[in-house]
Design a protein around this motif. Structure first.
Motif, PDB file in Angstrom:
ATOM      1  N   PHE A   1       0.399  -0.863  -0.511  1.00 36.75           N
ATOM      2  CA  PHE A   1      -0.147  -0.080  -0.081  1.00 36.75           C
ATOM      3  C   PHE A   1       0.719   1.677  -0.317  1.00 36.75           C
ATOM      4  CE2 PHE A   1      -2.418   3.421   2.368  1.00 36.75           C
ATOM      5  CZ  PHE A   1      -3.220   3.502   1.420  1.00 36.75           C
TER       6      PHE A   1
ATOM      7  N   ILE B   1       1.210   4.405  -2.699  1.00 40.31           N
ATOM      8  CA  ILE B   1       1.060   6.125  -2.623  1.00 40.31           C
ATOM      9  C   ILE B   1       2.018   6.951  -2.283  1.00 40.31           C
ATOM     10  CG2 ILE B   1      -1.134   5.534  -1.715  1.00 40.31           C
ATOM     11  CD1 ILE B   1      -0.426   5.782   0.928  1.00 40.31           C
TER      12      ILE B   1
ATOM     13  N   CYS C   1      -1.929  14.337  -9.220  1.00 41.86           N
ATOM     14  CA  CYS C   1      -2.578  14.527  -8.014  1.00 41.86           C
ATOM     15  C   CYS C   1      -2.782  15.486  -7.414  1.00 41.86           C
ATOM     16  CB  CYS C   1      -1.947  13.254  -7.199  1.00 41.86           C
ATOM     17  SG  CYS C   1      -2.975  13.476  -5.565  1.00 41.86           S
TER      18      CYS C   1
ATOM     19  N   ILE D   1      -5.430  17.486  -9.236  1.00 45.56           N
ATOM     20  CA  ILE D   1      -6.713  17.579  -8.320  1.00 45.56           C
ATOM     21  C   ILE D   1      -7.296  18.337  -7.232  1.00 45.56           C
ATOM     22  CG2 ILE D   1      -8.699  15.932  -6.974  1.00 45.56           C
ATOM     23  CD1 ILE D   1      -6.663  13.130  -8.567  1.00 45.56           C
ATOM     24  N   GLY D   2      -6.292  18.293  -6.461  1.00 48.84           N
ATOM     25  CA  GLY D   2      -6.564  19.715  -5.515  1.00 48.84           C
ATOM     26  C   GLY D   2      -7.195  21.038  -5.662  1.00 48.84           C
TER      27      GLY D   2
ATOM     28  N   THR E   1     -10.099  21.500  -7.849  1.00 47.30           N
ATOM     29  CA  THR E   1     -11.271  21.314  -6.829  1.00 47.30           C
ATOM     30  C   THR E   1     -11.278  22.713  -6.845  1.00 47.30           C
ATOM     31  OG1 THR E   1     -10.431  19.246  -6.196  1.00 47.30           O
ATOM     32  CG2 THR E   1     -11.997  20.094  -5.146  1.00 47.30           C
TER      33      THR E   1
ATOM     34  N   VAL F   1      -5.684   9.787 -12.250  1.00 45.81           N
ATOM     35  CA  VAL F   1      -5.530   8.875 -11.203  1.00 45.81           C
ATOM     36  C   VAL F   1      -6.152   7.402 -10.750  1.00 45.81           C
ATOM     37  CG1 VAL F   1      -5.597   9.245  -8.202  1.00 45.81           C
ATOM     38  CG2 VAL F   1      -4.369  11.189  -9.922  1.00 45.81           C
TER      39      VAL F   1
ATOM     40  N   THR G   1      -3.381   4.481 -10.755  1.00 44.83           N
ATOM     41  CA  THR G   1      -2.827   3.521  -9.390  1.00 44.83           C
ATOM     42  C   THR G   1      -3.641   1.891  -9.751  1.00 44.83           C
ATOM     43  OG1 THR G   1      -3.701   5.670  -8.292  1.00 44.83           O
ATOM     44  CG2 THR G   1      -3.195   3.650  -6.926  1.00 44.83           C
TER      45      THR G   1
ATOM     46  N   LEU H   1       1.880  10.493  -2.757  1.00 40.53           N
ATOM     47  CA  LEU H   1       0.887  11.060  -2.269  1.00 40.53           C
ATOM     48  C   LEU H   1       2.247  12.107  -1.432  1.00 40.53           C
ATOM     49  CD1 LEU H   1      -1.894  11.793  -1.768  1.00 40.53           C
ATOM     50  CD2 LEU H   1      -1.929  10.427   0.401  1.00 40.53           C
TER      51      LEU H   1
ATOM     52  N   LEU I   1       0.386  20.745  -3.035  1.00 43.07           N
ATOM     53  CA  LEU I   1      -0.169  21.835  -2.881  1.00 43.07           C
ATOM     54  C   LEU I   1      -0.480  22.985  -1.345  1.00 43.07           C
ATOM     55  CD1 LEU I   1      -3.282  18.328  -3.423  1.00 43.07           C
ATOM     56  CD2 LEU I   1      -3.153  20.657  -4.744  1.00 43.07           C
TER      57      LEU I   1
ATOM     58  N   TYR J   1      -7.245  -0.777  -5.339  1.00 48.32           N
ATOM     59  CA  TYR J   1      -8.661   0.041  -5.590  1.00 48.32           C
ATOM     60  C   TYR J   1      -8.831   1.833  -4.001  1.00 48.32           C
ATOM     61  CZ  TYR J   1     -10.046  -2.243  -9.176  1.00 48.32           C
ATOM     62  OH  TYR J   1     -10.699  -3.241 -10.268  1.00 48.32           O
ATOM     63  N   ILE J   2      -8.589   0.836  -2.840  1.00 48.15           N
ATOM     64  CA  ILE J   2      -7.886   1.297  -1.324  1.00 48.15           C
ATOM     65  C   ILE J   2      -7.021   2.550  -1.800  1.00 48.15           C
ATOM     66  CG2 ILE J   2      -7.570   1.890   0.750  1.00 48.15           C
ATOM     67  CD1 ILE J   2      -8.419  -1.884   0.870  1.00 48.15           C
ATOM     68  N   ALA J   3      -5.803   2.397  -2.974  1.00 45.47           N
ATOM     69  CA  ALA J   3      -4.300   3.083  -2.240  1.00 45.47           C
ATOM     70  C   ALA J   3      -5.407   3.995  -3.586  1.00 45.47           C
ATOM     71  CB  ALA J   3      -3.434   2.507  -3.233  1.00 45.47           C
ATOM     72  N   ALA J   4      -5.855   4.185  -4.684  1.00 44.55           N
ATOM     73  CA  ALA J   4      -6.604   5.041  -5.939  1.00 44.55           C
ATOM     74  C   ALA J   4      -7.455   6.167  -5.180  1.00 44.55           C
ATOM     75  CB  ALA J   4      -7.531   4.279  -6.870  1.00 44.55           C
TER      76      ALA J   4
ATOM     77  N   VAL K   1      -7.660   6.430  -1.407  1.00 46.44           N
ATOM     78  CA  VAL K   1      -6.404   6.998  -1.063  1.00 46.44           C
ATOM     79  C   VAL K   1      -6.238   8.826  -1.885  1.00 46.44           C
ATOM     80  CG1 VAL K   1      -4.145   8.023   0.738  1.00 46.44           C
ATOM     81  CG2 VAL K   1      -6.408   5.790   0.129  1.00 46.44           C
ATOM     82  N   LEU K   2      -5.524   8.531  -2.752  1.00 44.73           N
ATOM     83  CA  LEU K   2      -5.250   9.125  -4.109  1.00 44.73           C
ATOM     84  C   LEU K   2      -5.797  10.544  -4.695  1.00 44.73           C
ATOM     85  CD1 LEU K   2      -2.068   7.628  -5.856  1.00 44.73           C
ATOM     86  CD2 LEU K   2      -1.690   8.622  -3.850  1.00 44.73           C
ATOM     87  N   VAL K   3      -7.259   9.921  -5.044  1.00 46.40           N
ATOM     88  CA  VAL K   3      -7.989  11.123  -5.043  1.00 46.40           C
ATOM     89  C   VAL K   3      -9.284  11.537  -4.366  1.00 46.40           C
ATOM     90  CG1 VAL K   3     -10.083  11.583  -5.951  1.00 46.40           C
ATOM     91  CG2 VAL K   3      -8.897   9.899  -7.297  1.00 46.40           C
TER      92      VAL K   3
ATOM     93  N   VAL L   1      -7.726  12.042  -1.146  1.00 39.28           N
ATOM     94  CA  VAL L   1      -6.623  13.184  -0.422  1.00 39.28           C
ATOM     95  C   VAL L   1      -7.030  15.075  -1.097  1.00 39.28           C
ATOM     96  CG1 VAL L   1      -4.474  14.217   1.047  1.00 39.28           C
ATOM     97  CG2 VAL L   1      -6.129  11.689   0.593  1.00 39.28           C
ATOM     98  N   PRO L   2      -6.319  14.955  -2.156  1.00 38.66           N
ATOM     99  CA  PRO L   2      -6.619  16.048  -2.288  1.00 38.66           C
ATOM    100  C   PRO L   2      -7.567  16.881  -3.027  1.00 38.66           C
ATOM    101  CG  PRO L   2      -5.962  14.561  -4.521  1.00 38.66           C
ATOM    102  CD  PRO L   2      -6.092  13.794  -3.051  1.00 38.66           C
ATOM    103  N   LEU L   3      -9.061  16.483  -2.819  1.00 38.53           N
ATOM    104  CA  LEU L   3     -10.474  16.916  -3.391  1.00 38.53           C
ATOM    105  C   LEU L   3     -10.711  17.506  -1.820  1.00 38.53           C
ATOM    106  CD1 LEU L   3     -11.963  16.184  -5.951  1.00 38.53           C
ATOM    107  CD2 LEU L   3     -13.472  14.372  -4.599  1.00 38.53           C
TER     108      LEU L   3
END
Lengths: 311, 44
Positions: free
Chosen positions: A4, A8, A68, A71-72, A75, A238, A242, A259, A266, B4-7, B9-11, B13-15
């Motif tokens: 994991f 990330i 990534c 996205i921030g 948004t 993203v 991933t 990340l 960011l 899928y969990i990593a994806a 998180v990566l979406v 967190v910045p969102l």
């Protein structure tokens, strides 16, 4: 848990050297943020090559982390423009479909270049840097001419997408445009998404003149619509990057996005963008856009020098 | 599954960063209103 973290936050066992790395990254994010705010661009096209050249971040990871980061930033912009009603919803919807497809194909294209290079990372980096030089030169050229489209908008000519004779058409009441080709909108989104998935560049700087001159959107609607499409494209890229991480390697699943890098960018980038916007209004930043094209041209020269010395 | 969990998180967190920062930046943006070099307010 280890896999994991590799997904990330890859790179802690190689180029990430300590706090100095992140301090430099925060400084870079702040500097690019100010430039982005002054000149009204995303800045990804400068971030990716500078992260690669100044910090030694592999270009694939720099591009992924930039996606990534986008996205921030997008948004924040989308929320602001949504509240002001600056989004042409129908156009954003069809362009976003194209952007999702483009982002997926862009990432596949990046993987294809890795395969074409035979897993040779230096060769892959050289090919990507070569593509970046072309994109930076294109952006420098677009920005040096960009100030012209504000004046052209008042003429409201029949736009390129209204001239397209194939496919179903839609009307865009917010911009008083009728008979705009849906396939054309999809194609515009696809091109932008391709840049995001392939190079980690939002493509916003190229979207703006296309949306104003090609689609006929009012400039204030073009900004909000462009940001919405960029947000959708970045999220798709993203997710794709991933989920497909490690697909080219049987033994090692390493992510294409970091990340910690995205958050460092960011952290200072969002503040830098706002500061840049304030500076731009004091300096009449719109008129300075042609000077920004010189900065982009210099960044292209830096990549060319790095490319020459890498052979 | 871990991908899928990593994806997510990566979406997310910045969102979330963008969602949280939007009102904060707006607040400070109003504190420092946009003005031209001649002093006219530019932010609507």
């Amino acid at each position: 848990m280890n896999s994991f973290l590799q997904l990330i936050a890859p790179g802690f066992d190689s180029f990430i050297t300590g706090p100095g790395f992140f301090i430099t990254l925060v400084g870079l994010g702040f500097f690019i943020g100010i430039l982005a705010g002054i000149f009204g661009v995303g800045g990804g096209f400068l971030l990716v090559p500078l992260m690669n050249i100044l910090l030694g971040i592999p270009i694939e990871l720099a591009a992924g982390s930039s996606t990534c980061y986008i996205i921030g930033t997008s948004t924040t912009g989308v929320i602001k423009h949504f509240h002001k009603g600056n989004i042409e919803i129908k156009a954003a919807l069809y362009i976003s479909f194209g952007s999702i497809a483009g982002a997926i194909v862009g990432d596949i294209l990046q993987d294809s270049i890795v395969i074409l290079a035979g897993g040779n990372k230096p060769l892959f980096e050289q090919i990507m840097q070569g593509v970046f030089v072309l994109i930076l030169l294109l952006i420098a050229w677009v920005m040096s001419r960009e100030s012209r489209y504000d004046e052209k908008f008042d003429i409201r000519p029949v736009t390129f997408l209204q001239k397209m004779r194939f496919g179903p058409n839609i009307d865009l009441p917010g911009s008083k445009q009728i008979g705009v080709s849906i396939l054309g909108l999809f194609g515009i989104g696809f091109s932008g998404g391709l840049l995001t998935g392939f190079m980690g560049v939002s493509g916003g700087v190229l979207f703006m003149p296309i949306l104003v001159l090609g689609v006929g959107l009012a400039p204030h609607l073009a900004v909000g619509t462009s940001l919405t499409v960029v947000l959708v494209g970045s999220i798709s890229a993203v997710i794709k990057k991933t989920i497909s991480a490690g697909s080219l390697s049987q033994t090692n699943i390493t992510g294409k996005i970091s990340l910690p890098i995205a958050i460092s960018l960011l952290f200072a980038g969002t503040i830098g963008v706002r500061l840049g916007m304030i500076i731009s209004h004091k300096l009449h930043g719109q008129k300075l856009k042609k000077y920004f094209s010189i900065i982009v041209f210099l960044a292209a020269l830096m990549v060319i020098v790095k490319l020459i010395f890498s052979f | 599954m871990v991908k899928y969990i990593a994806a997510a998180v990566l979406v997310l967190v910045p969102l979330l960063w963008g969602i949280i920062m939007a009102p904060i930046l707006d607040y400070f943006g109003k504190k420092v209103p946009f003005r031209s070099k001649h002093g006219e307010p530019l932010d609507e």
